[in-house]
Scaffold this motif. Structure first.
Motif, mmCIF file in Angstrom:
data_model
loop_
_atom_site.group_PDB
_atom_site.id
_atom_site.type_symbol
_atom_site.label_atom_id
_atom_site.label_comp_id
_atom_site.label_asym_id
_atom_site.label_seq_id
_atom_site.Cartn_x
_atom_site.Cartn_y
_atom_site.Cartn_z
ATOM 1 N N PRO A 122 1.019 -1.267 -0.043
ATOM 2 C CA PRO A 122 -0.155 -0.018 0.135
ATOM 3 C C PRO A 122 0.774 1.365 -0.122
ATOM 4 N N PHE A 123 0.328 2.277 -0.677
ATOM 5 C CA PHE A 123 1.095 3.764 -0.721
ATOM 6 C C PHE A 123 2.168 3.502 -1.604
ATOM 7 N N THR A 124 2.475 2.539 -2.399
ATOM 8 C CA THR A 124 3.544 2.711 -3.243
ATOM 9 C C THR A 124 3.149 2.571 -4.763
ATOM 10 N N ASP A 125 4.067 2.804 -5.421
ATOM 11 C CA ASP A 125 3.614 3.180 -7.079
ATOM 12 C C ASP A 125 3.949 1.843 -7.969
ATOM 13 N N THR A 126 5.015 1.246 -7.526
ATOM 14 C CA THR A 126 5.290 -0.083 -8.556
ATOM 15 C C THR A 126 5.311 -1.286 -7.621
ATOM 16 N N PRO A 127 4.314 -2.332 -7.951
ATOM 17 C CA PRO A 127 4.352 -3.696 -7.344
ATOM 18 C C PRO A 127 5.608 -4.581 -7.572
ATOM 19 N N TRP A 128 5.692 -5.494 -6.949
ATOM 20 C CA TRP A 128 6.654 -6.703 -7.215
ATOM 21 C C TRP A 128 5.853 -7.704 -8.163
ATOM 22 N N LEU A 129 6.240 -7.788 -9.333
ATOM 23 C CA LEU A 129 5.457 -8.695 -10.407
ATOM 24 C C LEU A 129 6.690 -9.980 -10.596
ATOM 25 N N GLU A 173 6.054 1.307 3.929
ATOM 26 C CA GLU A 173 5.423 0.603 2.920
ATOM 27 C C GLU A 173 6.650 1.040 1.805
ATOM 28 N N GLY A 174 7.079 2.164 1.609
ATOM 29 C CA GLY A 174 8.168 2.337 0.875
ATOM 30 C C GLY A 174 9.324 1.854 1.135
ATOM 31 N N THR A 175 9.739 1.805 2.262
ATOM 32 C CA THR A 175 11.076 1.002 2.779
ATOM 33 C C THR A 175 10.775 -0.457 2.289
ATOM 34 N N ALA A 176 9.853 -0.933 2.501
ATOM 35 C CA ALA A 176 9.451 -2.648 2.397
ATOM 36 C C ALA A 176 9.781 -2.715 0.733
ATOM 37 N N MET A 177 9.086 -1.784 0.094
ATOM 38 C CA MET A 177 9.515 -2.074 -1.492
ATOM 39 C C MET A 177 10.792 -1.772 -1.791
ATOM 40 N N ALA A 178 11.337 -0.865 -1.347
ATOM 41 C CA ALA A 178 12.800 -0.500 -1.323
ATOM 42 C C ALA A 178 13.738 -1.898 -1.278
ATOM 43 N N ASN A 233 -0.819 -2.613 6.521
ATOM 44 C CA ASN A 233 0.453 -2.490 6.338
ATOM 45 C C ASN A 233 1.399 -3.503 5.742
ATOM 46 N N GLY A 234 0.463 -4.611 5.284
ATOM 47 C CA GLY A 234 1.205 -5.440 4.590
ATOM 48 C C GLY A 234 0.795 -5.658 2.980
ATOM 49 N N PRO A 235 1.423 -6.342 2.294
ATOM 50 C CA PRO A 235 1.180 -6.369 0.800
ATOM 51 C C PRO A 235 -0.381 -7.131 0.474
ATOM 52 N N VAL A 236 -0.523 -6.461 -0.776
ATOM 53 C CA VAL A 236 -1.662 -7.263 -1.404
ATOM 54 C C VAL A 236 -1.128 -8.319 -2.504
ATOM 55 N N GLU A 237 -1.607 -9.553 -2.312
ATOM 56 C CA GLU A 237 -1.155 -10.438 -3.201
ATOM 57 C C GLU A 237 -2.145 -10.900 -4.284
ATOM 58 N N ILE A 238 -2.032 -11.081 -5.602
ATOM 59 C CA ILE A 238 -2.743 -11.226 -6.258
ATOM 60 C C ILE A 238 -2.202 -12.322 -7.382
ATOM 61 N N ARG A 239 -3.051 -13.706 -7.359
ATOM 62 C CA ARG A 239 -2.515 -14.694 -8.241
ATOM 63 C C ARG A 239 -3.718 -15.314 -9.077
ATOM 64 N N VAL A 240 -3.668 -16.201 -10.105
ATOM 65 C CA VAL A 240 -4.544 -16.519 -10.879
ATOM 66 C C VAL A 240 -4.409 -18.382 -10.987
ATOM 67 N N THR A 241 -5.478 -18.669 -11.067
ATOM 68 C CA THR A 241 -5.201 -20.186 -11.218
ATOM 69 C C THR A 241 -6.675 -20.640 -12.166
ATOM 70 N N GLY A 242 -6.495 -22.125 -12.634
ATOM 71 C CA GLY A 242 -7.457 -22.474 -13.242
ATOM 72 C C GLY A 242 -8.643 -23.042 -12.194
ATOM 73 N N LEU A 243 -9.456 -23.798 -12.459
ATOM 74 C CA LEU A 243 -10.531 -24.530 -11.790
ATOM 75 C C LEU A 243 -10.382 -25.942 -11.564
ATOM 76 N N ASP A 244 -10.793 -26.446 -10.425
ATOM 77 C CA ASP A 244 -10.916 -27.938 -9.996
ATOM 78 C C ASP A 244 -11.565 -28.818 -10.957
ATOM 79 N N ARG A 245 -11.317 -28.877 -12.218
ATOM 80 C CA ARG A 245 -11.876 -29.880 -13.025
ATOM 81 C C ARG A 245 -11.792 -31.194 -12.842
ATOM 82 N N PRO A 246 -12.740 -32.023 -12.589
ATOM 83 C CA PRO A 246 -12.565 -33.484 -12.339
ATOM 84 C C PRO A 246 -12.059 -34.007 -13.712
#
Length: 420
Positions: free
Chosen positions: A141-148, A199-204, A277-290
């Motif tokens: 939060p409050f930073t401009d560039t995420p870690w991708l 937050e800026g320190t954490a990203m730095a 004061n912690g990170p947002v984490e965003i991920r993607v997956t497929g679904l549990d297809r039998p």
């Protein structure tokens, strides 16, 4: 010589715990990629071929072991049982091991990465997901560039990549600095005014850490680039949800979330409050297809966060939205309650649906996570049952689990409330 297509980042969790809450990594098919035999783009629970559980044997008048095959209808409740059962053994399918390259990007603005679809370009979250299939955005939060982080299948080491032969390569994330200790003490004492600067320190720390450790581009066996969280990593609480939608809607999902999350951050900051004061984490997956299972007649995990919706065949993707903060932070649960209310109400209709990420915080009130009686008693059961056939939803799962443990030996007061 074998491995998983995707796994959770912590390597010290148990197999039983991971399967109980359908743990996951981050993976959808990348450009030109075909799924290997034995793989799934869903959760680890979708790899189960059989399992053995302790169950009540009424004819013998005692508890005994029973093995369920993936084709047994009753296994539906055990594939992700949330701790309401005791599994002693499991057989999982595996695929041939793959080498992966993990590239880290820290120069993409959050505005570009999470841009609305109409203005999203080649550096959008969905664009990276479309190309490599395996992505994770970590945004403070409050930073401009995420870690991708972008993982791509790479049988041989690319010329610019550093080969790694063991996991946990981001050493700068696996210890606590003196500056972090000072900030944690301030937060615990009720002083959160230093949050934006922290937050800026954490990203730095990420920016410099990737350079000093030479880990901005690593390559190796799947486990050596997918595992990166150790027990020494800072412990935070995360609220987490799986948004089930179509692959074409990934950017819309993350863009909507980013806009709402930023809005709430600014609202609370205007009040002089900084609950996150912690990170947002965003991920993607497929679904549990039998159909991913290497057995005929495979059953679907009823309680999986990423169970497909038969009434929405176009929904093939889950976007996982996690919001982290220190659990001693004043007001964090109210912030979670605000965001959770919006998430449940926003991702609806033909656009998407929502399910809880079981290992995270949900059912939040201003008092604490897991305390909303309406979400626990109505919203979540309805979400699990929505779009499923009669007799194949929440009540079916709770009925199966109760039938095999009628005395609720494998339960606790919270599970008694949640599962009945």
């Amino acid at each position: 010589g074998y491995g998983f297509g995707a796994i959770p980042a912590p390597g010290d969790i148990t197999v039983g715990g991971a399967l109980a809450i359908n743990a996951h990594g981050s993976a959808i098919p990348g450009t030109g990629e075909s799924m290997l035999s034995g793989q799934t783009y869903g959760s680890l629970s979708n790899l189960i071929l059989s399992l053995t559980a302790v169950i009540w044997d009424s004819s013998a008048g005692q508890y005994a072991l029973k093995t369920f095959q993936r084709s047994d209808p009753d296994i539906r409740a055990f594939l992700a049982h949330l701790g309401r059962a005791f599994v002693t053994a499991v057989t999982l399918q595996l695929a041939v091991s793959q080498n992966l390259r993990c590239q880290s990007w820290v120069d993409i603005s959050a505005a570009d990465l999470f841009a609305p679809p109409a203005s999203a370009g080649s550096r959008s979250f969905a664009s990276y997901a479309a190309g490599a299939g395996r992505v994770e955005a970590i945004w403070f939060p409050f930073t401009d560039t995420p870690w991708l982080k972008v993982w791509s299948i790479s049988p041989s080491r690319p010329a610019l990549s550093v080969g790694v032969s063991s996991p946990y390569n981001y050493s700068f994330t696996n210890s606590v600095t003196s500056a972090e200790n000072t900030f944690f003490d301030e937060v615990a004492a009720g002083d959160v005014s230093g949050t934006p600067a922290f937050e800026g320190t954490a990203m730095a720390l990420v920016d410099t850490g990737l350079v000093f450790t030479g880990t901005w581009d690593i390559w190796g066996q799947w486990q050596n680039v997918l595992l990166y969280v150790k027990p020494s990593t800072v412990r935070i609480v995360e609220a987490g949800f799986a948004v089930i939608t179509s692959r074409a809607s990934i950017q819309q999902v993350v863009s909507d979330f980013y806009a709402q999350y930023t809005s709430r951050l600014n609202y609370y900051a205007g009040l002089g409050q900084y609950p996150m004061n912690g990170p947002v984490e965003i991920r993607v997956t497929g679904l549990d297809r039998p159909s991913d299972a290497l057995v005929s007649g495979a059953q679907s995990p009823i309680l999986s966060s990423v169970r497909p919706r038969p009434d929405q065949p176009g929904w093939d993707t889950a976007v996982w939205l996690d919001m982290g903060t220190l659990p001693v932070t004043a007001g964090f649960s109210q912030f979670y309650a605000d965001m959770e209310s919006w998430i449940w109400s926003h991702y609806t209709g033909s656009y998407a649906c929502v399910r809880p990420e079981w290992s995270k915080a949900w059912g939040c009130t201003s008092a604490a996570p897991w305390t909303s009686t309406s979400i626990l008693g109505a919203t979540i059961p309805a979400a699990v049952s929505a779009g499923q056939a009669d007799g194949d939803g929440w009540s079916a799962a709770t009925s199966i689990l109760t039938s095999y443990d009628p005395a609720a030996v494998f339960s606790n007061p919270f599970l008694d409330q949640l599962l009945g």
